[in-house]
Motif scaffolding. Structure first.
Motif, PDB file in Angstrom:
ATOM      1  N   GLN A 267      35.688  46.916  56.218  1.00 16.12           N
ATOM      2  CA  GLN A 267      34.533  46.381  55.496  1.00 16.12           C
ATOM      3  C   GLN A 267      34.306  47.115  54.187  1.00 16.12           C
ATOM      4  OE1 GLN A 267      32.890  43.620  56.105  1.00 16.12           O
ATOM      5  NE2 GLN A 267      34.080  43.233  57.975  1.00 16.12           N
ATOM      6  N   GLU A 268      34.540  48.416  54.175  1.00 20.31           N
ATOM      7  CA  GLU A 268      34.380  49.187  52.947  1.00 20.31           C
ATOM      8  C   GLU A 268      35.418  48.757  51.899  1.00 20.31           C
ATOM      9  OE1 GLU A 268      32.406  52.136  50.648  1.00 20.31           O
ATOM     10  OE2 GLU A 268      31.902  51.143  52.548  1.00 20.31           O
ATOM     11  N   LEU A 269      36.656  48.605  52.337  1.00 22.09           N
ATOM     12  CA  LEU A 269      37.702  48.128  51.416  1.00 22.09           C
ATOM     13  C   LEU A 269      37.386  46.731  50.907  1.00 22.09           C
ATOM     14  CD1 LEU A 269      40.843  49.356  53.393  1.00 22.09           C
ATOM     15  CD2 LEU A 269      40.212  50.103  51.088  1.00 22.09           C
ATOM     16  N   HIS A 272      34.576  46.754  48.140  1.00 24.33           N
ATOM     17  CA  HIS A 272      35.052  47.207  46.837  1.00 24.33           C
ATOM     18  C   HIS A 272      36.015  46.197  46.212  1.00 24.33           C
ATOM     19  CE1 HIS A 272      33.142  51.132  46.751  1.00 24.33           C
ATOM     20  NE2 HIS A 272      33.529  51.342  48.007  1.00 24.33           N
ATOM     21  N   TRP A 273      36.844  45.582  47.032  1.00 22.56           N
ATOM     22  CA  TRP A 273      37.797  44.600  46.500  1.00 22.56           C
ATOM     23  C   TRP A 273      37.069  43.386  45.936  1.00 22.56           C
ATOM     24  CZ3 TRP A 273      38.949  39.509  47.820  1.00 22.56           C
ATOM     25  CH2 TRP A 273      40.062  38.972  47.168  1.00 22.56           C
ATOM     26  N   LEU A 274      36.062  42.884  46.633  1.00 25.57           N
ATOM     27  CA  LEU A 274      35.307  41.727  46.148  1.00 25.57           C
ATOM     28  C   LEU A 274      34.637  42.039  44.813  1.00 25.57           C
ATOM     29  CD1 LEU A 274      33.712  40.452  49.485  1.00 25.57           C
ATOM     30  CD2 LEU A 274      35.478  39.307  48.130  1.00 25.57           C
ATOM     31  N   THR A 275      34.186  43.270  44.639  1.00 24.58           N
ATOM     32  CA  THR A 275      33.599  43.674  43.366  1.00 24.58           C
ATOM     33  C   THR A 275      34.642  43.689  42.259  1.00 24.58           C
ATOM     34  OG1 THR A 275      31.966  45.045  44.520  1.00 24.58           O
ATOM     35  CG2 THR A 275      32.314  45.499  42.178  1.00 24.58           C
ATOM     36  N   VAL A 284      46.830  40.022  41.957  1.00 27.44           N
ATOM     37  CA  VAL A 284      48.176  40.571  42.088  1.00 27.44           C
ATOM     38  C   VAL A 284      48.218  41.423  43.353  1.00 27.44           C
ATOM     39  CG1 VAL A 284      49.958  42.018  41.058  1.00 27.44           C
ATOM     40  CG2 VAL A 284      48.525  40.561  39.598  1.00 27.44           C
ATOM     41  N   TRP A 285      49.008  40.972  44.317  1.00 30.15           N
ATOM     42  CA  TRP A 285      49.123  41.664  45.610  1.00 30.15           C
ATOM     43  C   TRP A 285      50.284  42.643  45.517  1.00 30.15           C
ATOM     44  CZ3 TRP A 285      47.339  38.982  50.536  1.00 30.15           C
ATOM     45  CH2 TRP A 285      47.409  39.846  51.620  1.00 30.15           C
ATOM     46  N   ARG A 290      44.185  47.620  46.528  1.00 34.30           N
ATOM     47  CA  ARG A 290      43.153  47.638  47.559  1.00 34.30           C
ATOM     48  C   ARG A 290      43.375  46.525  48.581  1.00 34.30           C
ATOM     49  NH1 ARG A 290      38.655  50.694  47.018  1.00 34.30           N
ATOM     50  NH2 ARG A 290      38.781  50.639  44.750  1.00 34.30           N
ATOM     51  N   ILE A 291      43.848  45.357  48.112  1.00 34.30           N
ATOM     52  CA  ILE A 291      44.095  44.266  49.051  1.00 34.30           C
ATOM     53  C   ILE A 291      45.251  44.631  49.978  1.00 34.30           C
ATOM     54  CG2 ILE A 291      45.644  43.025  47.472  1.00 34.30           C
ATOM     55  CD1 ILE A 291      43.175  41.430  49.943  1.00 34.30           C
ATOM     56  N   ASP A 292      46.217  45.383  49.472  1.00 33.06           N
ATOM     57  CA  ASP A 292      47.321  45.835  50.316  1.00 33.06           C
ATOM     58  C   ASP A 292      46.820  46.838  51.342  1.00 33.06           C
ATOM     59  OD1 ASP A 292      50.237  45.586  50.697  1.00 33.06           O
ATOM     60  OD2 ASP A 292      50.265  47.724  50.270  1.00 33.06           O
ATOM     61  N   ALA A 293      45.878  47.695  50.928  1.00 34.40           N
ATOM     62  CA  ALA A 293      45.286  48.650  51.867  1.00 34.40           C
ATOM     63  C   ALA A 293      44.517  47.926  52.970  1.00 34.40           C
ATOM     64  CB  ALA A 293      44.373  49.617  51.126  1.00 34.40           C
ATOM     65  N   MET A 294      43.831  46.835  52.610  1.00 34.60           N
ATOM     66  CA  MET A 294      43.141  46.043  53.626  1.00 34.60           C
ATOM     67  C   MET A 294      44.137  45.470  54.630  1.00 34.60           C
ATOM     68  SD  MET A 294      40.434  44.001  51.205  1.00 34.60           S
ATOM     69  CE  MET A 294      39.933  42.916  52.516  1.00 34.60           C
TER      70      MET A 294
END
Length: 467
Positions: A267-269, A272-275, A284-285, A290-294
């Motif tokens: 949820q924290e990731l 921040h990603w949505l922001t 870009v994945w 951050r999306i890769d970390a999710m």
């Protein structure tokens, strides 16, 4: 030694007759239907060059097939795509410093009775360094057979170079396949792209209904495209058509709910990603994003830490449980290298003998890992989907576990057919680990809809739906 006790199956015999008739063609049977033996039986007795990805060559797959089926094995010569080009020295003071040049190595030049391109989508890139050399070699061969289990649908532009190999007399300037853009604009709709001046979309006439068809089902536009460009020089059969007696496959989705700590990290990731992507049209994945970390977090929050302690949590706990109860060989697939390596650690922790196949590791080391598994020196083979999904026969295993899946349905399907294919004598179990209420579960919707993401540039709206 030739194994004459096993006769060819009817669909293989039909394919040999087809190859002898057309001389140049694309054999696109679904994975696991014995295309390698078909090629060997078609050209046995001649001077034949087989070109394949380095992993397939180094794993001994083609060597084993040739020794098993060919009456004249000495007539077959093997090369990886990356070894086709001759090389030129770039620094007279450093003899080992070379670069590839657009001509074949001396041993691959000259006349061939036949050339076989295994995993022929490796010659789809017009600017790939070995592609012009592959064309030169094919032009000097009496016959050329391209083999791939990757579906033609939705990637028709990738067929241009294979079409030039199949139709060499029509590939000169001014001819039907003499110009990529002239050919492509006759078949494909132009589309806007912020990353390229010229971009092509779907086939002319295609609608969203065409894209919604199940994987393996082509619309009328693709059937016409295939017929007009390939005609009788294209042959594709499905498993259901030719292998009704293959041992059963049981496919099970295994839900691996997130722990409370995993949920908090996710949820924290996500917040921040949505922001970060607010107001952006594309995402870009990339590795480390951050999306890769999710995505990694949906496997286990352990992947977000220092990774010093043994892997725990999420899918790793499920893998440990499933492998602990195994007494027969198992294949494990993952998308991220970190997940591949961590999964291997899990298997080692329970005392299994483990091999690993992953990008960044030498093709020789990857090949040895596959040989060790096939020859019984290891019990578990853990591999990257991008590296191990093609061309291998892994029927020593009767269970396959997906720790993750890639965005490309065809690659996931190819991976599954490494185990469930001709030569498999036991029922096969596939376990697909899915983390519910997360990116991991939601991105599967695109797989169900047969949406292919060939690169890592996705619409922000699409990924927002996934997370």
């Amino acid at each position: 030694m030739v194994n004459s006790s096993l006769a060819m199956m009817p669909h293989q015999t039909a394919a040999v007759e087809w190859i002898h008739r057309v001389q140049r063609g694309l054999l696109a049977d679904e994975p696991g239907l014995g295309k390698s033996r078909t090629a060997i039986e078609s050209f046995d007795g001649g001077k034949v060059l087989v070109v394949a990805p380095a992993l397939i060559i180094n794993s001994g797959t083609w060597t084993n097939e040739i020794n098993r089926w060919a009456k004249h094995p000495d007539g077959f010569h093997l090369a990886s795509y990356t070894m086709l080009n001759a090389r030129r020295k770039t620094d007279p003071n450093r003899p080992s410093t070379t670069r590839p040049i657009p001509m074949p190595r001396p041993e691959f030049g000259g006349h061939w009775d036949a050339v076989v391109f295994d995993e022929a989508h490796y010659i789809k890139g017009r600017k790939t360094v070995w592609v012009p050399v592959a064309r030169q070699i094919a032009d000097n061969a009496d016959s050329a057979l391209l083999m791939t289990g990757t579906p033609v649908t939705h990637w028709g532009t990738d067929l241009f170079v294979p079409l030039q190999v199949i139709h060499p007399d029509e590939s000169h300037p001014g001819e039907r396949f003499g110009s990529y853009w002239r050919w492509a604009m006759n078949w494909f709709q132009p589309k806007f792209s912020p990353h390229s001046k010229y971009a092509l979309g779907d086939l002319i006439g295609c609608t969203p209904q065409c894209m919604a068809l199940p994987l393996g089902h082509e619309c009328e536009h693709y059937r016409r495209f295939t017929h007009d460009n390939l005609g009788e020089q294209f042959l594709r059969r499905t498993r259901d058509e030719v292998l009704p007696d293959l041992p059963p496959l049981t496919y099970t989705e295994v839900l691996t709910p997130m722990s409370s700590g995993q949920k908090r990290a996710y949820q924290e990731l996500k917040k921040h990603w949505l922001t970060e992507v607010e107001g952006h049209e594309t995402v870009v994945w990339s590795d480390g994003s951050r999306i890769d970390a999710m995505d990694l977090c949906t496997v286990s929050e352990w992947l977000l830490g220092d990774r010093v302690k043994p892997p725990t949590g999420g899918k790793f706990d499920q893998l440990r449980s499933d492998l602990s109860s195994r007494t027969t060989p198992t294949v494990v697939f993952a998308h991220h290298r970190a997940v591949v390596e961590a999964s291997a650690r899990v298997a080692e922790d329970i005392g299994a003998r483990v091999g690993i196949v992953v990008g960044g590791q030498s093709s020789e080391a990857n090949g040895k890992a596959v040989r060790d598994f096939l020859e019984g020196r290891t019990d578990v083979l853990v591999g990257s989907l991008s590296v191990m999904s093609e061309g291998l026969t892994l029927t020593r295993a009767d269970m396959l576990i997906f720790m993750e899946k890639t965005h490309r349905p065809a690659i996931n399907e190819q991976a599954m057919r490494r185990v469930h294919r001709i030569g498999q004598s036991r029922p096969v179990t596939v376990l697909d680990y899915i983390t519910p209420k997360s990116l991991d579960e939601n991105k599967r919707k695109s797989l169900d809809k047969k949406i292919e993401h060939s690169d890592r540039i996705l619409s922000a709206a699409t990924v927002k739906e996934w997370v």
